[in-house]
Enzyme design. Structure first.
Site, mmCIF file in Angstrom:
data_model
loop_
_atom_site.group_PDB
_atom_site.id
_atom_site.type_symbol
_atom_site.label_atom_id
_atom_site.label_comp_id
_atom_site.label_asym_id
_atom_site.label_seq_id
_atom_site.Cartn_x
_atom_site.Cartn_y
_atom_site.Cartn_z
ATOM 1 N N GLU A 284 3.793 112.198 8.854
ATOM 2 C CA GLU A 284 4.398 113.277 8.058
ATOM 3 C C GLU A 284 5.739 112.747 7.571
ATOM 4 O O GLU A 284 6.725 112.749 8.298
ATOM 5 C CB GLU A 284 4.588 114.537 8.908
ATOM 6 C CG GLU A 284 3.305 115.177 9.390
ATOM 7 C CD GLU A 284 2.549 115.916 8.306
ATOM 8 O OE1 GLU A 284 3.053 115.977 7.164
ATOM 9 O OE2 GLU A 284 1.464 116.435 8.591
ATOM 10 N N CYS A 318 11.587 118.849 4.979
ATOM 11 C CA CYS A 318 10.723 117.955 4.209
ATOM 12 C C CYS A 318 10.107 118.706 3.035
ATOM 13 O O CYS A 318 9.710 118.096 2.038
ATOM 14 C CB CYS A 318 9.636 117.353 5.091
ATOM 15 S SG CYS A 318 8.659 118.564 5.996
#
Length: 527
Positions: A284, A318
């Site tokens: 990720e 993010c």
């Protein structure tokens, strides 16, 4: 109340706060979580640690919150030994009973949600509602995992041979290593550990060194549940530390899956290291997320959405919105409204009520923010709002910033982990989609429109190339029932819901011959 000027006469507010009050809050919070000013940062059934002592610093004040004795190479080796042993015990516990243990962990976390949320605010810097919300994410995924523990289903596959049965079986991997980032010091571990545990794996966790207190606090809660149920504490092991510990986890064959959350550059190194030993990797990584606002959009809805998506967590998600594409017909009006909305943002102590933007996590993040602003100006862009680091204040505060710049400027294609929003004018939806897709990252994206045709084109094969594709909601977050993750330089990993659980297990195709005969597949005869 002190006021700070922004560009074009707009102003942002920062609430002052008492140092004495902050110290008192820290002391009460640590005590509620069983923490002290000095804490051991290794857990594998027993607590220890022989590495460096690392201090956690409140990014809003620059004051030390507490210290954690990190792990060294020997500690990691011992932890992996114990986790490997624990995995052999845990895998034999029936999945629904594993779910029961996760349910107890969920309840234990819920009992500590307030102090845990405050610790996240103190140590990471996100505002208190977001800190509490992050702990709630762990609680929610634990609820999901409890239900999942009764649904880890394979499938029966029709066999072409008489008297044969084919089926797909899922079994635990063994040990899962979780390397999480500072910006979500609770939730990312929760996504991985809760699902991984019901799948039958032991978990070894290395959080960010700068949020080690949170890692220790969470592990203490989980360890108590395991000990209460006479299970090995090493099922939920902890090895705090820096890059050397992360590299050790990536290299070690005893770690069957490495789940890494962090930058694309580091993630690329982790992936190569794990692949070299033919291990499994869940990545990720970076996001450079865009929102497209078309000329038929609900403008009120879009402005509210973008405000939180770009400024929430001080731009350190993010999924933060970093690029905003505005149709030329609404561009000027939208920018004016967005500037006014930014003018209402209060920045300051993340524990204070009404604060919407806390500090950046580190001094180096402030430096990166300033470099980003300088690059915008060098590359032909303009600062429409903000653009300043508030270096006259204690802590790591910056002004949430709006720029106007070309879609292909190098700075626009680079993820800067700070509240900088690049705005770009476009002429037609095809152009906007192309610009959305032109960056290296592919995490989250959103389109604001009232046109069903544009909505379905956006989520179709000619639309966004991101792993998360939204309509009329911001780029931030995803419900736990759906898989979370992205494509391209975001790494391709998926966490949380849908079929993400399959990454934490090994798939086996099984054929059982109960016929007493030995027919071969494809009609082959061998006599």
């Amino acid at each position: 109340m002190r006021m700070f000027g922004g560009a074009r006469g707009l102003r942002m507010q920062r609430t002052c706060f008492s140092t004495t009050s902050a110290v008192r809050t820290t002391s009460v919070t640590l005590k509620a979580l069983g923490l002290d000013s000095y804490n051991l940062g290794v857990y594998n059934g027993v607590w220890g640690g022989n590495g460096d002592v690392v201090e956690s610093v409140n990014p809003a004040t620059g004051e030390v919150i507490g210290a954690v004795q990190q792990s060294n190479g020997s500690d990691l080796d011992q932890t992996l030994q114990q986790a490997t042993k624990a995995a052999k015990v845990w895998r034999e516990v029936p999945a629904p009973k594993r779910g029961e243990i996760v349910r107890q962990m969920r309840n234990a976390l819920f009992e500590k949600i307030e102090p845990l949320g405050k610790l996240v605010a103190l140590e990471m810097g996100k505002i208190l509602p977001e800190g509490i919300g992050e702990v709630q994410e762990y609680i929610d995924i634990a609820d999901y995992a409890v239900g999942l523990s009764r649904m880890l289903n394979g499938k029966v596959i029709p066999s072409e041979r008489s008297g044969h049965m084919m089926m797909e079986v899922w079994n635990p991997l063994g040990v899962v290593g979780v390397i999480s980032a500072f910006n979500f010091p609770v939730a990312v571990y929760g996504w991985n550990s809760a699902v991984s545990m019901v799948c039958g794996n032991a978990v070894v966790w290395k959080g960010a060194p700068s949020t080690s207190l949170t890692s220790v606090a969470i592990t203490k809660i989980l360890a108590e549940v395991l000990e209460r149920n006479s299970l090995p504490g090493a099922i939920c092991s902890l090895a705090t530390g820096g890059a050397d510990i992360g590299e050790g986890i990536a290299k070690d064959k005893r770690v069957n899956l490495v789940s890494f959350t962090g930058s694309t550059n580091v993630g690329r190194k982790v992936a190569l290291t794990v692949q070299e030993r033919f291990g499994k990797c869940l990545l990720e990584l970076g996001g450079n997320n865009a929102i497209i606002v078309h000329n038929d959009a609900d403008i009120d809805l879009a402005v509210r959405s973008i405000l939180f998506a770009a400024v929430g967590t001080a731009g350190q998600r993010c999924t933060t919105t970093r690029r905003l594409f505005l149709h030329e017909e609404i561009h000027d009006t939208f920018i004016e409204r967005l500037q006014k909305a930014y003018g209402q943002i209060k920045i300051g102590n993340p524990l204070e009520s009404g604060i919407l933007c806390g500090p950046l996590h580190t001094k180096s993040a402030v430096d990166a923010f300033e470099q980003g602003i300088a690059d915008v100006k060098k590359q032909g862009g303009k600062i429409l709002y903000g653009g300043n680091a508030l270096r006259n204040l204690p802590g790591n505060f910056v002004q949430p910033t709006i720029t106007s710049i070309s879609h292909d400027a190098p700075v626009v294609h680079r993820e800067i982990f700070a509240p900088i929003l690049h705005t770009i004018k476009y002429a037609n939806i095809e152009e906007a989609i192309e610009w959305n897709n032109e960056v290296g990252q592919g995490l989250s994206s959103s389109l604001f429109t009232t046109s069903p045709e544009k909505m379905f084109n956006w989520i179709g094969p000619s639309g966004s190339d991101c792993g998360i594709v939204n309509v009329n909601i911001p780029t931030n977050g995803a419900e736990i029932g759906g898989a979370f993750g992205g494509e391209k330089e975001t790494g391709g990993g998926r966490e949380s819901g849908s079929t993400s659980w399959q990454q934490y297990m090994r798939r086996q195709t099984c054929t059982i011959n109960y016929s007493g005969m030995l027919p071969l597949a494809q009609g082959i005869k061998f006599e």
